[in-house]
Design a protein around this motif. Structure first.
Motif, mmCIF file in Angstrom:
data_model
loop_
_atom_site.group_PDB
_atom_site.id
_atom_site.type_symbol
_atom_site.label_atom_id
_atom_site.label_comp_id
_atom_site.label_asym_id
_atom_site.label_seq_id
_atom_site.Cartn_x
_atom_site.Cartn_y
_atom_site.Cartn_z
ATOM 1 N N TYR A 104 7.914 21.919 -34.871
ATOM 2 C CA TYR A 104 6.897 22.961 -34.659
ATOM 3 C C TYR A 104 5.643 22.672 -35.469
ATOM 4 N N GLN A 105 5.803 22.253 -36.704
ATOM 5 C CA GLN A 105 4.672 22.036 -37.597
ATOM 6 C C GLN A 105 3.959 20.707 -37.357
ATOM 7 N N GLY A 106 4.632 19.762 -36.704
ATOM 8 C CA GLY A 106 4.042 18.450 -36.455
ATOM 9 C C GLY A 106 2.700 18.503 -35.736
ATOM 10 N N PRO A 107 2.622 19.173 -34.562
ATOM 11 C CA PRO A 107 1.343 19.265 -33.863
ATOM 12 C C PRO A 107 0.253 19.950 -34.683
ATOM 13 N N ASN A 108 0.639 20.923 -35.497
ATOM 14 C CA ASN A 108 -0.351 21.601 -36.340
ATOM 15 C C ASN A 108 -0.902 20.661 -37.408
ATOM 16 N N LEU A 109 -0.038 19.815 -37.955
ATOM 17 C CA LEU A 109 -0.493 18.814 -38.921
ATOM 18 C C LEU A 109 -1.414 17.802 -38.243
ATOM 19 N N MET A 110 -1.074 17.417 -37.012
ATOM 20 C CA MET A 110 -1.935 16.509 -36.255
ATOM 21 C C MET A 110 -3.301 17.138 -36.027
ATOM 22 N N LEU A 111 -3.329 18.438 -35.742
ATOM 23 C CA LEU A 111 -4.585 19.156 -35.545
ATOM 24 C C LEU A 111 -5.428 19.116 -36.807
ATOM 25 N N LEU A 112 -4.798 19.318 -37.941
ATOM 26 C CA LEU A 112 -5.514 19.311 -39.216
ATOM 27 C C LEU A 112 -6.156 17.945 -39.479
ATOM 28 N N LEU A 113 -5.374 16.873 -39.282
ATOM 29 C CA LEU A 113 -5.882 15.521 -39.537
ATOM 30 C C LEU A 113 -6.963 15.135 -38.532
ATOM 31 N N LEU A 114 -6.758 15.484 -37.254
ATOM 32 C CA LEU A 114 -7.752 15.153 -36.227
ATOM 33 C C LEU A 114 -9.042 15.919 -36.459
ATOM 34 N N ALA A 115 -8.940 17.158 -36.929
ATOM 35 C CA ALA A 115 -10.133 17.958 -37.211
ATOM 36 C C ALA A 115 -10.977 17.294 -38.300
ATOM 37 N N ILE A 116 -10.319 16.785 -39.335
ATOM 38 C CA ILE A 116 -11.038 16.105 -40.416
ATOM 39 C C ILE A 116 -11.741 14.859 -39.879
ATOM 40 N N TYR A 117 -11.033 14.097 -39.046
ATOM 41 C CA TYR A 117 -11.610 12.862 -38.506
ATOM 42 C C TYR A 117 -12.780 13.150 -37.574
ATOM 43 N N VAL A 118 -12.614 14.128 -36.670
ATOM 44 C CA VAL A 118 -13.687 14.469 -35.735
ATOM 45 C C VAL A 118 -14.891 15.030 -36.485
ATOM 46 N N GLY A 119 -14.640 15.802 -37.532
ATOM 47 C CA GLY A 119 -15.743 16.298 -38.342
ATOM 48 C C GLY A 119 -16.535 15.168 -38.970
ATOM 49 N N TRP A 120 -15.817 14.164 -39.476
ATOM 50 C CA TRP A 120 -16.475 12.989 -40.053
ATOM 51 C C TRP A 120 -17.266 12.238 -38.991
ATOM 52 N N GLN A 121 -16.699 12.109 -37.790
ATOM 53 C CA GLN A 121 -17.402 11.454 -36.686
ATOM 54 C C GLN A 121 -18.654 12.231 -36.304
ATOM 55 N N GLY A 122 -18.543 13.549 -36.302
ATOM 56 C CA GLY A 122 -19.700 14.382 -35.978
ATOM 57 C C GLY A 122 -20.834 14.180 -36.962
ATOM 58 N N ILE A 123 -20.492 14.055 -38.237
ATOM 59 C CA ILE A 123 -21.508 13.802 -39.260
ATOM 60 C C ILE A 123 -22.112 12.413 -39.074
ATOM 61 N N THR A 124 -21.267 11.442 -38.731
ATOM 62 C CA THR A 124 -21.716 10.054 -38.581
ATOM 63 C C THR A 124 -22.700 9.891 -37.432
ATOM 64 N N VAL A 125 -22.383 10.486 -36.269
ATOM 65 C CA VAL A 125 -23.244 10.319 -35.088
ATOM 66 C C VAL A 125 -24.262 11.449 -34.946
ATOM 67 N N GLY A 126 -24.157 12.467 -35.802
ATOM 68 C CA GLY A 126 -25.121 13.553 -35.782
ATOM 69 C C GLY A 126 -24.963 14.520 -34.624
ATOM 70 N N ILE A 127 -23.711 14.826 -34.240
ATOM 71 C CA ILE A 127 -23.448 15.781 -33.163
ATOM 72 C C ILE A 127 -22.943 17.078 -33.795
ATOM 73 N N THR A 128 -23.796 18.103 -33.767
ATOM 74 C CA THR A 128 -23.483 19.376 -34.432
ATOM 75 C C THR A 128 -22.229 20.026 -33.877
ATOM 76 N N LEU A 129 -22.042 19.930 -32.557
ATOM 77 C CA LEU A 129 -20.904 20.580 -31.909
ATOM 78 C C LEU A 129 -19.580 20.072 -32.473
ATOM 79 N N LEU A 130 -19.497 18.777 -32.738
ATOM 80 C CA LEU A 130 -18.270 18.207 -33.283
ATOM 81 C C LEU A 130 -17.987 18.753 -34.679
ATOM 82 N N ILE A 131 -19.036 18.896 -35.472
ATOM 83 C CA ILE A 131 -18.874 19.399 -36.834
ATOM 84 C C ILE A 131 -18.373 20.842 -36.823
ATOM 85 N N ILE A 132 -18.978 21.661 -35.948
ATOM 86 C CA ILE A 132 -18.610 23.080 -35.881
ATOM 87 C C ILE A 132 -17.158 23.248 -35.462
#
Length: 235
Positions: A104-132
């Motif tokens: 049950y907790q596995g997908p939630n942990l994946m969500l947490l890690l993916l959110a951090i990565y996508v946020g970093w990508q959003g900062i890198t490419v300058g896409i506000t929507l990804l950061i939000i």
């Protein structure tokens, strides 16, 4: 999505519509994760095949297209996690310890890690929507962890957790629609930069709905902190 919201809570129609929504969202988010994973695995075959583009044009397109695919993967996973959590809390009610298993907790942990990565990508490419939405997904994952591992739940707190998670799933689905296929419809009326308004409308309205309904149902069902509830019982 709207039928379970407008119908009387606990009614046969509410329960039946909720089950249909749950099943449809699992199929929708599951297929979304699959398609995004395919696009990320071989973006050249998905986005470039059959197009007469120079290497520089391909690099320029993939520079922003890959982060967008990661963003849609995040929204698909967010939908999966939140709608599953919304139904799970109804099934276990106060026994939140039943939700601490790794399946049950596995997908939630994946969500947490993916959110951090996508946020970093959003900062890198300058896409506000990804950061939000990385922030929204990160907060959702952390909130679910707090609920699952909370020692003492408030009386009937699962009701608040249920509708909050359902609204969270709706936020993800509507945002994915306006950021992908729906943008072609919105583009007829709004310039490109103003389309960001439609993408942010779902989280803004959804958050307002959660805050409003949370207060309403806390009063309606007398949801009070556990310590206050014990004090009331003693009195």
């Amino acid at each position: 999505y709207w039928l379970p919201i407008v119908t009387r809570k606990g009614s046969a129609l509410h329960i039946k519509a909720g089950k249909w929504f749950y099943a449809i969202m699992l199929v929708l988010s599951g297929s979304g994760m699959l398609m995004c994973s395919i696009a990320l695995y071989d973006p050249i075959a998905i986005y470039v095949a059959g197009k007469n583009m120079t290497e520089a044009q391909v690099d320029k397109m993939l520079y922003w297209r890959i982060p967008v695919s990661q963003f849609l993967l995040l929204l698909s996973l967010l939908t999966w996690v939140t709608v599953r959590h919304a139904v799970a809390v109804l099934r276990v009610k106060h026994n939140n310890a039943a939700l601490r298993a790794w399946p049950y907790q596995g997908p939630n942990l994946m969500l947490l890690l993916l959110a951090i990565y996508v946020g970093w990508q959003g900062i890198t490419v300058g896409i506000t929507l990804l950061i939000i939405f990385a922030a929204v997904s990160l907060l959702s994952a952390i909130s679910i962890c707090f609920y699952v591992y909370k020692k003492d739940l408030q009386p009937r707190q699962w009701i608040i957790e249920h509708f909050s998670s359902m609204i969270g799933a709706g936020i993800a689905v509507y945002t994915a629609f306006f950021a992908a296929g729906g943008r072609r419809i919105v583009a007829q009326w709004l310039p490109e930069h103003w389309q960001l308004v439609t993408w942010l409308a779902a989280p803004a309205l959804g958050t307002l709905a959660i805050l409003t309904l949370k207060g309403y149902y806390q009063r309606k069902f007398n949801v009070v902190p556990a310590k206050s509830h014990k004090a009331l019982q003693q009195n």
